[in-house]
Scaffold this motif. Structure first.
Motif, PDB file in Angstrom:
ATOM      1  N   LEU A 399      28.736  20.352 -43.181  1.00  0.00           N
ATOM      2  CA  LEU A 399      27.901  19.662 -44.170  1.00  0.00           C
ATOM      3  C   LEU A 399      27.573  18.248 -43.700  1.00  0.00           C
ATOM      4  O   LEU A 399      26.428  17.801 -43.796  1.00  0.00           O
ATOM      5  CB  LEU A 399      28.603  19.620 -45.529  1.00  0.00           C
ATOM      6  N   VAL A 537      19.420  23.736 -43.427  1.00  0.00           N
ATOM      7  CA  VAL A 537      19.932  25.107 -43.368  1.00  0.00           C
ATOM      8  C   VAL A 537      20.113  25.564 -41.927  1.00  0.00           C
ATOM      9  O   VAL A 537      21.144  26.122 -41.556  1.00  0.00           O
ATOM     10  CB  VAL A 537      18.962  26.053 -44.102  1.00  0.00           C
ATOM     11  N   VAL A 589      23.597  29.302 -49.067  1.00  0.00           N
ATOM     12  CA  VAL A 589      22.904  28.022 -48.867  1.00  0.00           C
ATOM     13  C   VAL A 589      21.449  28.265 -48.482  1.00  0.00           C
ATOM     14  O   VAL A 589      20.518  27.637 -49.000  1.00  0.00           O
ATOM     15  CB  VAL A 589      23.616  27.202 -47.767  1.00  0.00           C
ATOM     16  N   THR A 592      19.339  29.576 -51.425  1.00  0.00           N
ATOM     17  CA  THR A 592      19.065  28.469 -52.344  1.00  0.00           C
ATOM     18  C   THR A 592      17.966  27.567 -51.786  1.00  0.00           C
ATOM     19  O   THR A 592      17.018  27.202 -52.488  1.00  0.00           O
ATOM     20  CB  THR A 592      20.343  27.623 -52.540  1.00  0.00           C
TER      21      THR A 592
END
Lengths: 610, 355
Positions: A399, A537, A589, A592
């Motif tokens: 992240l 992403v 992820v 989304t």
């Protein structure tokens, strides 16, 4: 005279903001793209301080790398009730080329067929297929190949169980593994790239062009061959070259297959060889032979990319339509044909989504240990994402890296897009190429370049030294590798901002920075956000530099490295499911992000291509 | 308010010459129009006045000040773009206030000047609309208000009416002319519509392939074109090809069986005996009765007649030559009948034949 004119144009166009933008863009591209690759190329051409082709000759003459005769392997060989489909070993370099070519051809066929069906026919359930056909784009690095390996395992593989034990369709069990396994895994994950590019081209064809051809008597295959195919060929070429490059540099399939079946044939690929030499590099120095290997695939990828890009730019026909009907030509085929389309698309979608389905099953059941079919549902693997400190740390690392990389990409990418969009600045085409080329640069080649440059004397001990801490370097690696996504997205936004909107602002007394922040930025902010979401992403699921540079310090590993270790079998049995759980997280992820990008920012996701 | 001087301006795009050695002086407070076919370089010339293009050669002056190297945002010109270039993310009042905000004008003054500017273009009450919520004509007015509010030294209008429908175009051009006269602002106007140029301008420069072919008042250009290109580009008319038979005041030109007496269009043209010339006759210069001054007389047959309101457009055949004549609508001109018309020699002009 020409130089003087260039200089005076430069002086006129280079206000403070443009100067800063250019400086930032050029310095990051030079330090983190040009210099490492140049150093690697240099190393490959040096022998004891002298310019030499030694390493390349060494590679090309060694049967381990290039061998016209087979060095082992099995293809359609039946032994004791098992048909072995592995492929033959022709040496690492040839293997890579054969695999990449096969994957490109297969993806092109599947992609074109799927695009023609979706783009030219009307049938029930089309909207569902529109989504399902893109499922393979969801990243499940390593685990996808693992799942395929598990499904085609002659001992207890689900597909063999179905085809042989249950339905008695085949006389022998299938063993798909080795190079063919890699081809299968890559084909299934990459065909959507061709599909999307061809479909976009098809939708861009003015229907009246085909209607005119029919009006003049062409139909069926002739119409396809003479009008439709030439018009979508640029789209096909753009998609195909990306598939070729992705296949060349892919590490997911070789590592995944090795983990699933331990067949050494899957490792006889350039990407894997470069990857495994990183382990040795930790202790000693990097062999120039590996650099030469990386240089070969770098050149193949970049040259192929530039040639195709030139061709596509040349052949991208602007449709000169003057009004009239512009909805794609859709025909409703006969019932039999419709059923045939449904069945074939259905089979394709199921087959191609196996890795994603398998990943979810692995993550939520005991399938990894249970054999043919899972026996019970469990949440224990998904919960390790938060409970296991090693896993959580990898997630946090990824992240942080992806987040920081996005900041860099937005700054550099929008600067480049803005400079390139302005025709007055000399040297803008250089910047344009430099910002696009990372699509074609194999990640492992970049990783080798980074290792050579930043672990050298010059950078030793600095925060960029990968042996000290690869974190910062990974951030820059992600930034460079995913830069084209941001740049392209911002460029798309800028192309909608008419030049006169900026000129009107400057005419009213606003300087360039004021114009940029008050006029341009508010109009392209949606594209910037869309681009950064996608870049985020793709940074999260980045493989090549993550599993090489990321390996250099245990507490700095990103998600993908962690998964590769699990699949490779370094961690304990059963941990495959934890890897799958991480892939489920990546998919979540990604879904989304795409949803936000599509529905909130209203950005079309068309980001893979030349 | 200021005069604009272009000295030897040249601009090339690759092989295309957009502006070829342009020398012009646009007077303070003048309404000056660049007129020409599309692609002739008129917009590029205007953009060099705005500073949006840099000339390859030559200088641009505002009064005595050389502004050639000045960036657009330091020139204080007000340019209305062909597509209006309204910022879609800003409301009408934000669009109009922009130039003042950039100039750091106090906010209560901005408010006052914005509403004044909007009143000026008759848009009061639409402050809070977005450009997409306005009609084409209203957008045009916002674009105008947006530049007038900063009190520019030069107003630049790039085909501002080309996106409006025919009726609105006529209304707006009158309004623009009135505004310009009221404000006394030096105005440069670009258009490819010759009627628009004639109606609105104090002076017109006709540009073709980058080169200025003639500069003059609308009447000068219409009645005294300096070349056959201008004569055919501006207005309708009959072109008779012939050669000079005798020199003198007036000169005589023979075109087939016709002998035409008239004068060179502009004093710069020198006729020579036997020279190939074109005789230009405007349709409205024909009369139905012999005038008091010397004239040329034509007798022929009506071939075609179209009633267009205030007059009838007639094509007549005069010993093989086709003449376009405007006949007052109270005169009956049946097709196939004989017709006799007269053209004053002072309106019969000769130009060297081109090509």
């Amino acid at each position: 005279m020409a130089l003087k004119r260039t200089l005076s144009a430069l002086k006129r166009e280079l206000d403070a903001m443009t100067a800063v933008q250019s400086l930032v863009a050029y310095s990051i591209l030079i330090v983190f793209l040009v210099a490492p690759l140049a150093l690697m190329v240099g190393q490959a051409f040096l022998l004891r301080g002298k310019l030499s082709l030694y390493w390349f000759m060494n590679l090309l003459s060694s049967p381990e790398y290039v061998s016209l005769a087979s060095r082992g392997g099995r293809l359609f060989e039946v032994r004791r009730g098992i048909m072995y489909i592995w492929g033959y070993d022709h040496g690492v370099l040839l293997n890579s080329l054969i695999v990449a070519s096969a994957v490109t051809i297969l993806c092109s066929i599947i992609g074109v067929v799927a695009a023609m069906l979706m783009g030219r026919y009307r049938f029930w359930g089309k909207d569902v297929f529109r989504v399902l056909l893109l499922v393979p784009l969801l990243a499940t690095p390593f685990v996808n190949a693992y799942v395929i390996g598990k499904l085609f395992n002659p001992r207890g593989g689900l597909i063999n169980y179905f085809l042989v034990d249950l339905l008695h369709l085949l006389p022998w069990r299938l063993d798909i593994d080795g190079l063919v396994g890699v081809i299968l895994a890559q084909t299934l994950s990459y065909y959507p790239i061709v599909f999307l590019n061809v479909l976009a081209s098809l939708n861009n064809i003015d229907p009246s062009v085909e209607e005119q051809a029919e009006n003049l008597g062409a139909r069926g295959l002739r119409l396809f061959r003479t009008v439709t195919l030439p018009l979508f060929l640029p789209g096909l070429a753009a998609g195909a070259i990306i598939v070729f490059i992705f296949s060349l540099e892919d590490l997911g399939a070789p590592i995944g297959f090795t983990g699933a079946r331990a067949n050494p044939l899957a490792r006889k690929l350039v990407s894997y060889q470069v990857y495994s030499s990183f382990a040795e590099a930790l202790t000693g120095s990097f062999s120039p032979k590996i650099a030469a290997l990386a240089v070969i695939i770098l050149i193949l990828a970049v040259v192929g990319f530039l040639v195709i890009r030139r061709y596509v730019n040349m052949r991208t026909y602007a449709m000169l339509s003057k009004g009239g009907r512009w909805s794609p030509r859709l025909r409703t085929p006969s019932l039999v044909t419709r059923i045939a389309i449904l069945v074939s698309l259905g089979l394709m979608v199921v087959l191609a989504s196996m890795p994603q389905i398998g990943t979810v099953v692995l993550a939520t059941t005991d399938w990894a240990l249970a054999g043919t079919l899972p026996t019970k549902v469990t949440g224990e693997f998904l919960s390790t994402l938060t409970t296991n400190p090693d896993v959580s740390r990898a997630i946090v690392n990824s992240l942080v890296y992806a987040g920081a990389a996005v900041v860099i990409m937005v700054l550099v990418g929008s600067s480049i897009a803005y400079i390139v969009s302005r025709k007055g600045i000399p040297g803008r085409s250089v910047l344009d190429v430099m910002a696009t080329i990372p699509v074609a640069v194999p990640g492992i080649a970049l990783a080798v370049g980074y290792f050579l440059l930043f672990s050298s004397k010059f950078f030793r001990g600095t925060p960029l030294d990968p042996l000290l801490d690869p974190g910062l370097l990974l951030i820059f690696a992600y930034s460079i590798r995913r830069l084209p996504f941001t740049t392209r997205s911002v460029s798309a936004g800028l192309s909608q901002v008419d030049k006169s909107l900026e000129e009107a602002s400057m005419n009213l007394g606003a300087s360039r920075p004021t114009t940029f922040f008050r006029i341009v930025l508010p109009m392209i902010i949606g594209h910037i956000l869309g681009g950064s979401i996608l870049s985020f992403v793709y940074s999260m699921s980045e493989v090549s530099t993550s599993v090489t540079l990321g390996a250099l310090r245990e507490d700095r590993v990103p998600i993908t490295f962690f998964i590769s270790q699990i699949i490779y079998g370094v961690a304990a049995v059963g941990a495959v499911s934890i890897g799958a759980a991480l892939c489920v997280l990546l998919m979540a992820v990604q879904i989304t992000a795409m949803a936000i990008s599509n529905y909130v920012l209203k950005q079309k996701v068309a980001f893979l291509g030349v | 308010m200021v005069e604009v001087v272009l000295k030897g301006i040249t601009k090339r795009f690759g092989d295309v010459v957009a502006a070829g050695d342009i020398n012009l002086k646009i007077e303070d407070g003048e309404f000056f129009t660049f007129l020409g076919p599309s692609g002739c370089g008129k917009t590029t010339t205007m953009r060099m006045v705005a500073g949006l293009e840099h000339p390859d050669e030559g200088r641009v002056y505002f009064g005595d000040k050389d502004v050639t190297e000045l960036p657009p945002y330091k020139r204080n010109t007000g340019m209305v773009f062909q597509n209006y270039a309204l910022w879609p993310h800003m409301k009408v009042q934000e669009n109009v206030a922009y130039g003042l905000k950039v100039r750091k004008v106090p906010s209560d003054e901005i408010k006052k000047r914005v509403s004044e500017a909007l009143e000026l273009v008759k848009l009061g009450g639409l402050e809070n609309r977005f450009p997409s919520q306005l009609s084409g004509g209203q957008q045009q007015r916002v674009a105008l208000a947006r530049v007038l509010v900063i009190n520019p030294e030069v107003l630049l209008l790039d085909e501002p009416l080309s996106n409006l429908d025919a009726k609105l175009r006529v209304e707006m051009r009158e309004e623009i002319k009135d505004l310009q006269r009221e404000l006394g602002i030096t105005t440069v106007y670009v258009t490819h519509d010759q009627e628009e140029a004639m109606v609105i301008s104090d002076r017109i420069a006709i540009q073709n392939l980058g080169v200025i072919r003639q500069v003059g008042s609308p009447t000068e250009i219409y009645r005294r074109p300096n070349s056959l290109f201008i004569a055919t580009f501006i207005g309708r008319g009959t072109i008779l090809e012939g050669s000079v038979e005798s020199l003198g005041e007036p000169a005589t030109v023979r075109a087939g069986e016709l002998a035409l007496r008239g004068y060179p269009s502009v004093p710069e043209i020198e006729l020579g005996a036997g020279m190939r010339v074109a005789c230009v006759l405007r349709p409205e210069s024909f009369l139905m009765k012999p005038p008091d001054e010397p004239y040329n007389e034509f007798e022929g047959t009506t071939e075609w007649a179209a009633f267009v309101g205030h007059h009838t457009e007639v094509r007549m055949d005069v010993v093989g030559h086709k003449l376009i004549v405007d006949v007052p609508s109270d005169v009956d001109t049946p097709v196939g009948q004989k017709l006799r018309v007269y053209a004053p020699q002072s309106d019969t002009i000769f130009l060297p034949f081109e090509g």
